[in-house]
Design an enzyme around this catalytic site. Structure first.
Site, PDB file in Angstrom:
ATOM      1  N   TRP A 103      -4.015   5.687   2.374  1.00 27.23           N
ATOM      2  CA  TRP A 103      -5.889   5.670   2.953  1.00 27.23           C
ATOM      3  C   TRP A 103      -5.747   6.080   4.010  1.00 27.23           C
ATOM      4  O   TRP A 103      -5.629   6.647   4.773  1.00 27.23           O
ATOM      5  CB  TRP A 103      -5.107   4.123   3.130  1.00 27.23           C
ATOM      6  N   ASN A 104      -7.525   6.418   3.610  1.00 28.82           N
ATOM      7  CA  ASN A 104      -8.203   7.609   4.496  1.00 28.82           C
ATOM      8  C   ASN A 104      -8.910   6.686   5.862  1.00 28.82           C
ATOM      9  O   ASN A 104      -7.932   7.632   6.666  1.00 28.82           O
ATOM     10  CB  ASN A 104      -9.538   7.485   3.711  1.00 28.82           C
ATOM     11  N   TRP A 105      -9.029   5.851   6.505  1.00 32.18           N
ATOM     12  CA  TRP A 105      -9.365   5.148   7.393  1.00 32.18           C
ATOM     13  C   TRP A 105      -8.167   5.157   7.760  1.00 32.18           C
ATOM     14  O   TRP A 105      -7.252   5.457   9.268  1.00 32.18           O
ATOM     15  CB  TRP A 105     -10.339   4.616   7.806  1.00 32.18           C
ATOM     16  N   ASP A 106      -7.246   4.743   7.636  1.00 33.96           N
ATOM     17  CA  ASP A 106      -5.279   4.335   7.661  1.00 33.96           C
ATOM     18  C   ASP A 106      -4.725   5.668   8.596  1.00 33.96           C
ATOM     19  O   ASP A 106      -4.135   5.311   9.475  1.00 33.96           O
ATOM     20  CB  ASP A 106      -4.871   3.751   7.126  1.00 33.96           C
ATOM     21  N   TYR A 151      -7.699 -12.334   5.313  1.00 33.27           N
ATOM     22  CA  TYR A 151      -8.166 -11.801   5.066  1.00 33.27           C
ATOM     23  C   TYR A 151      -9.337 -10.631   6.277  1.00 33.27           C
ATOM     24  O   TYR A 151      -9.489 -10.915   6.855  1.00 33.27           O
ATOM     25  CB  TYR A 151      -8.703 -11.046   3.786  1.00 33.27           C
ATOM     26  N   ASP A 156     -12.663  -5.757   2.902  1.00 35.83           N
ATOM     27  CA  ASP A 156     -12.814  -5.975   1.373  1.00 35.83           C
ATOM     28  C   ASP A 156     -13.899  -7.210   0.792  1.00 35.83           C
ATOM     29  O   ASP A 156     -14.617  -7.125   0.191  1.00 35.83           O
ATOM     30  CB  ASP A 156     -11.362  -5.879   0.841  1.00 35.83           C
ATOM     31  N   TYR A 180       1.282  -1.093   0.176  1.00 33.87           N
ATOM     32  CA  TYR A 180      -0.467  -0.350  -0.032  1.00 33.87           C
ATOM     33  C   TYR A 180       0.790   0.985   0.488  1.00 33.87           C
ATOM     34  O   TYR A 180       1.202   1.518   0.848  1.00 33.87           O
ATOM     35  CB  TYR A 180      -1.355  -0.151   1.361  1.00 33.87           C
ATOM     36  N   GLN A 205     -13.672   5.733   2.313  1.00 34.67           N
ATOM     37  CA  GLN A 205     -13.819   4.872   3.187  1.00 34.67           C
ATOM     38  C   GLN A 205     -14.237   4.638   4.899  1.00 34.67           C
ATOM     39  O   GLN A 205     -15.029   6.106   4.787  1.00 34.67           O
ATOM     40  CB  GLN A 205     -12.623   4.623   4.083  1.00 34.67           C
ATOM     41  N   GLU A 246      -0.068  -6.909   9.453  1.00 38.86           N
ATOM     42  CA  GLU A 246      -1.688  -6.707   8.865  1.00 38.86           C
ATOM     43  C   GLU A 246      -2.404  -6.976   9.047  1.00 38.86           C
ATOM     44  O   GLU A 246      -3.406  -6.405   9.959  1.00 38.86           O
ATOM     45  CB  GLU A 246      -1.964  -6.288   7.302  1.00 38.86           C
TER      46      GLU A 246
HETATM   47  C1  DGY Z   1      -6.848  -2.969  -1.146  1.00 42.06           C
HETATM   48  O1  DGY Z   1      -6.352  -2.552  -2.280  1.00 42.06           O
HETATM   49  O2  DGY Z   1      -6.433  -4.484  -0.539  1.00 42.06           O
HETATM   50  C2  DGY Z   1      -6.836  -2.067  -0.530  1.00 42.06           C
HETATM   51  O3  DGY Z   1      -8.069  -2.669   0.060  1.00 42.06           O
HETATM   52  C3  DGY Z   1      -8.745  -1.478  -1.303  1.00 42.06           C
HETATM   53  O4  DGY Z   1      -8.474  -0.409  -0.528  1.00 42.06           O
END
Ligand code: DGY
Length: 418
Positions: A32-35, A347, A162, A28, A100, A391
């Site tokens: 990212w928004n909520w991160d 996940y 997701d 990533y 998000q 993660e």
């Molecule tokens: C991803 O790419 O896995 C993300 O969760 C999408 O935001």
């Protein structure tokens, strides 16, 4: 303890790009928004100015209609798919076109309340207040067009969860025909067995292409989406942020924002009651396209405890977690381990996420369910001791999964230990 805090800080520093942090390098590589909002809570313990900057950077990319996008592509990086060219949102600094979980309102109030530098906190909160409020209003105007009090997500990525089992049935209605061929990048950074499937990715991308074909016009996207889910976890985050923003606004003398925020929260708290299932002993998602609850025992219905729900409901959620504890060694699994769809390492179909644990524990604590809150927090610390700052983690054997050296996991550990 100090050693763990130092390790967590080092993870955060490593992922710090000055004005924003990446969730983890490789997998990533953008903001990212909520991160970001949750990571700011961690920064606030050792660098308050840096915490405020993280959230300011996020809101500097808010859209004119009030939406705050889920990814901001600050710098080119072809290690991620789907990149800016797939989204095609036409922004100067490219962003994705979906949102998000709106956790920023909660985070800003908490950082403000705990601030050592009160003057800085007041100045920053005052600037952020109307921006966050505009985002909350955007949700209710664009994702609740009929005024039910609850908002729908129109893409699984908006929930953050997701590949949750919650979306499986609705996702079957999302077609895959016409999707441009693509190469996934996530599976070259993380174990494919721990990630969403190719079939799911085709549907994720079909939705992105559909929304792009509508020019990312939010007045059209909700009704045009074959995927419209009212997620109790997502709505709980919005409710909590609205009620926290109401308190913050009151403190800052912004009475109109305070009243509007509280009204949105009150209406949603009443409406979320319609998602409660006595049979499951937890909240469930509602599939708005077909008008029915989704009978899927996942963590979305437990995360609902993050909102100021009635105390009896918080107690019932705590009891539900107690039941889950009988079938796993660590709390809180993202899906019921006794359900046939449970997948311990894939996940959001089983693994534990520290950010969700943190929010559940916080909500339970506010509702007086302190024993369960403490137990969840203790499990968080056991997981990082066994598996590092991963993660996510397997709820049976604590396997570290997905990306490593993860910013928000580190931030949550700093929160829990302070
Ligand atoms: C991803 O790419 O896995 C993300 O969760 C999408 O935001």
């Amino acid at each position: 303890t100090q050693q763990i805090i130092d390790q967590a800080k080092a993870v955060m520093r490593k992922n710090d790009h000055g004005t924003y942090t990446v969730p983890t390098h490789g997998l990533y590589p953008f903001q990212w928004n909520w991160d970001s909002a949750l990571s700011a809570l961690g920064f606030a313990h050792f660098d308050e100015a840096r915490a405020w900057t993280e959230i300011e950077t996020l809101f500097a990319h808010q859209w004119d209609d009030g939406m705050v996008p889920h990814i901001i592509f600050h710098k080119h990086d072809d290690g991620y798919f789907p990149g800016p060219e797939v989204w095609g949102t036409g922004r100067e600094v490219p962003t994705s076109g979906i949102t998000q979980p709106p956790v920023a309102g909660f985070a800003v109030r908490r950082i403000f309340d705990r601030a050592r530098d009160k003057e800085l906190a007041a100045a920053k909160a005052r600037t952020l207040l109307p921006l966050i409020h505009a985002w909350h209003q955007w949700f209710f105007s664009n994702r609740d067009p009929k005024g039910t009090g609850l908002v729908a997500i129109i893409h699984p990525w908006e929930s953050g969860r997701d590949n949750s089992v919650d979306w499986d049935t609705a996702f079957e209605r999302v077609p895959t025909d016409g999707v441009q061929p693509f190469t996934r990048r996530d599976t070259s950074h993380a174990n494919p067995a721990h990630r969403p499937t190719d079939e799911q990715y085709k549907r994720y991308i079909w939705l992105v292409e559909k929304f792009r074909s509508l020019g990312w016009d939010n007045s059209k996207l909700h009704d045009a989406s074959p995927f419209q889910i009212v997620d109790p976890g997502f709505n709980a985050i919005l409710i909590r942020s609205c009620s926290d923003l109401a308190v913050l606004a009151e403190t800052l003398g912004e009475t109109e924002i305070a009243a509007q925020s509280q009204a949105m929260a009150d209406k949603a708290i009443e409406a979320i009651e319609t998602l409660w299932s006595d049979a499951r002993g937890q909240y469930l998602c509602f599939d708005r396209s077909v008008g029915a609850l989704v009978d899927s025992p996942s963590i979305g219905g437990i995360l609902a405890a993050f909102a100021p729900i009635p105390k009896a409901r918080a107690k019932a959620v705590s009891d539900r977690i107690e039941v889950l504890a009988a079938s796993c060694n660590f709390l809180v699994p993202s899906h019921d381990p006794t359900a046939p769809e449970f997948d311990a390492l894939r996940y959001w179909r089983g693994p534990i996420w520290l950010i969700v644990n943190y929010m559940i524990a916080d909500g339970l604590e506010c509702a007086g369910q302190t024993a369960m809150a403490d137990r969840i927090n203790r499990d968080c610390l056991r997981l990082i001791e066994l598996g590092g700052f991963a993660e996510y983690y397997g709820p049976i054997n604590a396997e570290p999964c997905g990306g490593d050296a993860f910013t928000w996991t580190a931030a949550m550990v700093i929160e829990i230990l302070n």
